[in-house]
Design a protein around this motif. Sequence first.
Motif, PDB file in Angstrom:
ATOM      1  N   LYS A 127       3.025  16.614  10.569  1.00  0.00           N
ATOM      2  CA  LYS A 127       2.988  16.619  12.031  1.00  0.00           C
ATOM      3  C   LYS A 127       4.355  16.957  12.623  1.00  0.00           C
ATOM      4  N   ALA A 128       5.395  16.801  11.816  1.00  0.00           N
ATOM      5  CA  ALA A 128       6.755  17.026  12.296  1.00  0.00           C
ATOM      6  C   ALA A 128       7.393  18.283  11.734  1.00  0.00           C
ATOM      7  N   ALA A 129       6.795  18.855  10.694  1.00  0.00           N
ATOM      8  CA  ALA A 129       7.342  20.057  10.052  1.00  0.00           C
ATOM      9  C   ALA A 129       6.173  20.882   9.518  1.00  0.00           C
ATOM     10  N   PRO A 130       6.381  22.175   9.293  1.00  0.00           N
ATOM     11  CA  PRO A 130       5.282  23.017   8.787  1.00  0.00           C
ATOM     12  C   PRO A 130       4.714  22.484   7.472  1.00  0.00           C
ATOM     13  N   GLU A 131       3.402  22.386   7.417  1.00  0.00           N
ATOM     14  CA  GLU A 131       2.745  21.789   6.257  1.00  0.00           C
ATOM     15  C   GLU A 131       3.052  22.523   4.959  1.00  0.00           C
ATOM     16  N   ASN A 132       3.087  21.746   3.871  1.00  0.00           N
ATOM     17  CA  ASN A 132       3.269  22.306   2.529  1.00  0.00           C
ATOM     18  C   ASN A 132       4.541  23.143   2.408  1.00  0.00           C
ATOM     19  N   THR A 133       5.612  22.699   3.057  1.00  0.00           N
ATOM     20  CA  THR A 133       6.913  23.366   2.923  1.00  0.00           C
ATOM     21  C   THR A 133       7.942  22.366   2.403  1.00  0.00           C
ATOM     22  N   LEU A 134       9.031  22.885   1.879  1.00  0.00           N
ATOM     23  CA  LEU A 134      10.099  22.009   1.399  1.00  0.00           C
ATOM     24  C   LEU A 134      10.644  21.147   2.526  1.00  0.00           C
ATOM     25  N   LYS A 135      10.696  21.696   3.729  1.00  0.00           N
ATOM     26  CA  LYS A 135      11.160  20.929   4.877  1.00  0.00           C
ATOM     27  C   LYS A 135      10.256  19.727   5.124  1.00  0.00           C
TER      28      LYS A 135
ATOM     29  N   TRP B  33      -8.478  -4.254   3.359  1.00  0.00           N
ATOM     30  CA  TRP B  33      -9.491  -4.041   2.330  1.00  0.00           C
ATOM     31  C   TRP B  33      -8.900  -3.973   0.920  1.00  0.00           C
ATOM     32  N   GLY B  34      -7.588  -3.826   0.810  1.00  0.00           N
ATOM     33  CA  GLY B  34      -6.959  -3.758  -0.497  1.00  0.00           C
ATOM     34  C   GLY B  34      -6.807  -2.373  -1.068  1.00  0.00           C
ATOM     35  N   VAL B  35      -6.919  -1.363  -0.203  1.00  0.00           N
ATOM     36  CA  VAL B  35      -6.758   0.024  -0.651  1.00  0.00           C
ATOM     37  C   VAL B  35      -5.373   0.219  -1.284  1.00  0.00           C
ATOM     38  N   THR B  36      -5.327   0.985  -2.361  1.00  0.00           N
ATOM     39  CA  THR B  36      -4.067   1.209  -3.080  1.00  0.00           C
ATOM     40  C   THR B  36      -3.087   2.037  -2.279  1.00  0.00           C
ATOM     41  N   GLY B  37      -3.593   3.046  -1.565  1.00  0.00           N
ATOM     42  CA  GLY B  37      -2.702   3.923  -0.818  1.00  0.00           C
ATOM     43  C   GLY B  37      -3.465   4.814   0.134  1.00  0.00           C
ATOM     44  N   ILE B  38      -2.714   5.454   1.016  1.00  0.00           N
ATOM     45  CA  ILE B  38      -3.309   6.382   1.986  1.00  0.00           C
ATOM     46  C   ILE B  38      -2.555   7.699   1.975  1.00  0.00           C
ATOM     47  N   PHE B  39      -3.258   8.740   2.408  1.00  0.00           N
ATOM     48  CA  PHE B  39      -2.648  10.035   2.682  1.00  0.00           C
ATOM     49  C   PHE B  39      -2.585  10.171   4.199  1.00  0.00           C
ATOM     50  N   THR B  40      -1.414  10.478   4.728  1.00  0.00           N
ATOM     51  CA  THR B  40      -1.234  10.553   6.167  1.00  0.00           C
ATOM     52  C   THR B  40      -0.322  11.708   6.543  1.00  0.00           C
ATOM     53  N   ASN B  41      -0.591  12.287   7.710  1.00  0.00           N
ATOM     54  CA  ASN B  41       0.291  13.317   8.255  1.00  0.00           C
ATOM     55  C   ASN B  41       1.509  12.712   8.933  1.00  0.00           C
ATOM     56  N   LEU B  42       1.498  11.385   9.093  1.00  0.00           N
ATOM     57  CA  LEU B  42       2.536  10.675   9.848  1.00  0.00           C
ATOM     58  C   LEU B  42       3.140   9.555   9.000  1.00  0.00           C
ATOM     59  N   PRO B  43       3.908   9.893   7.974  1.00  0.00           N
ATOM     60  CA  PRO B  43       4.463   8.842   7.107  1.00  0.00           C
ATOM     61  C   PRO B  43       5.364   7.863   7.839  1.00  0.00           C
ATOM     62  N   ASN B  44       6.057   8.322   8.875  1.00  0.00           N
ATOM     63  CA  ASN B  44       6.913   7.392   9.640  1.00  0.00           C
ATOM     64  C   ASN B  44       6.079   6.366  10.379  1.00  0.00           C
ATOM     65  N   VAL B  45       4.963   6.771  10.965  1.00  0.00           N
ATOM     66  CA  VAL B  45       4.071   5.832  11.654  1.00  0.00           C
ATOM     67  C   VAL B  45       3.466   4.858  10.644  1.00  0.00           C
ATOM     68  N   ALA B  46       3.054   5.369   9.499  1.00  0.00           N
ATOM     69  CA  ALA B  46       2.477   4.507   8.464  1.00  0.00           C
ATOM     70  C   ALA B  46       3.489   3.474   7.974  1.00  0.00           C
ATOM     71  N   PHE B  47       4.710   3.909   7.755  1.00  0.00           N
ATOM     72  CA  PHE B  47       5.745   2.989   7.281  1.00  0.00           C
ATOM     73  C   PHE B  47       5.997   1.879   8.304  1.00  0.00           C
TER      74      PHE B  47
ATOM     75  N   MET C 197       0.845  -1.192   0.000  1.00  0.00           N
ATOM     76  CA  MET C 197       0.000   0.000   0.000  1.00  0.00           C
ATOM     77  C   MET C 197       0.884   1.247   0.000  1.00  0.00           C
ATOM     78  N   LEU C 198       0.603   2.161  -0.921  1.00  0.00           N
ATOM     79  CA  LEU C 198       1.411   3.375  -1.040  1.00  0.00           C
ATOM     80  C   LEU C 198       1.136   4.339   0.100  1.00  0.00           C
ATOM     81  N   ILE C 199       2.184   5.011   0.538  1.00  0.00           N
ATOM     82  CA  ILE C 199       2.069   6.007   1.604  1.00  0.00           C
ATOM     83  C   ILE C 199       2.363   7.390   1.019  1.00  0.00           C
ATOM     84  N   PHE C 200       1.338   8.231   0.997  1.00  0.00           N
ATOM     85  CA  PHE C 200       1.501   9.627   0.586  1.00  0.00           C
ATOM     86  C   PHE C 200       1.530  10.496   1.839  1.00  0.00           C
ATOM     87  N   ALA C 201       2.530  11.333   1.953  1.00  0.00           N
ATOM     88  CA  ALA C 201       2.617  12.260   3.080  1.00  0.00           C
ATOM     89  C   ALA C 201       1.717  13.461   2.797  1.00  0.00           C
ATOM     90  N   HIS C 202       0.695  13.620   3.613  1.00  0.00           N
ATOM     91  CA  HIS C 202      -0.328  14.647   3.436  1.00  0.00           C
ATOM     92  C   HIS C 202       0.229  16.024   3.798  1.00  0.00           C
TER      93      HIS C 202
END
Length: 230
Positions: free
Chosen positions: A11-19, A211-225, A1-6
């Motif tokens: 949650k660890a850095a300011p949203e929508n920034t290069l960081k 359920w077989g979902v292709t991927g998720i969007f998450t604020n916590l990619p490390n937790v998802a991984f 399942m693909l993990i997209f960082a939302h």
Amino acid sequence: MLIFAHRGASKAAPENTLKAFKLAFEQDADGIEFDTYQHESGIIVFHDRTLTRRARETGYLLDTPWQSLKQMDIGDGEHIPSLSETLQCVPSDRWCNIEIKHLYDVNSWVEDVKKAIKQSNISTSQLLISSFNHHWLNAITDLWPEIKIGALTASYELDCTASARTLSAYSVNIALDAVNKQFVQTALQEGFDVFVYTVDEPRDMLMLKEWGVTGIFTNLPNVAFNTLSD
């Protein structure tokens, strides 16, 4: 399942920034998702219509000159990035989901996105375009039929793939609160990938994997991984 960082590892850095985007890849995200506005000076990455929450400034994003916007601190010394700057930080083997919050001219939008892709290392095959405004998505596919479209929705409609079929979409991107197992099975059987947002709880991640979902969007990619690697 693909993990997209939302909005990146938001949650660890300011949203929508290069960081946040760079950190997401360090945390083994398969891709990033971010929000965009078509500003008079080009496509910029930001979520809100106003500057209050992120920049602690008064006024509207689209009313503010780009020279002023890019000098604003939106957390940890980070600045509002352009689409081109964002795509340049994406590794060649990772995914990118561009969500459109605003556009006013589809022709120039497509031209600007194609230009930004050429300045980056990403592959068009791993680029997904989504929006709640399906009229915009329909206009984009007319001009750029090979691009992947994510039919974004927050509801489980009676005909759950109607919009995806109309748009000749690649995927259905649906809210966690709206999705269920039957929706996933139906969409997959009809040939659409299914991406679910926003999924931060390990229990939900494991349920969607089952359920077989292709991927998720998450604020916590490390937790998802860590959760999905077990």
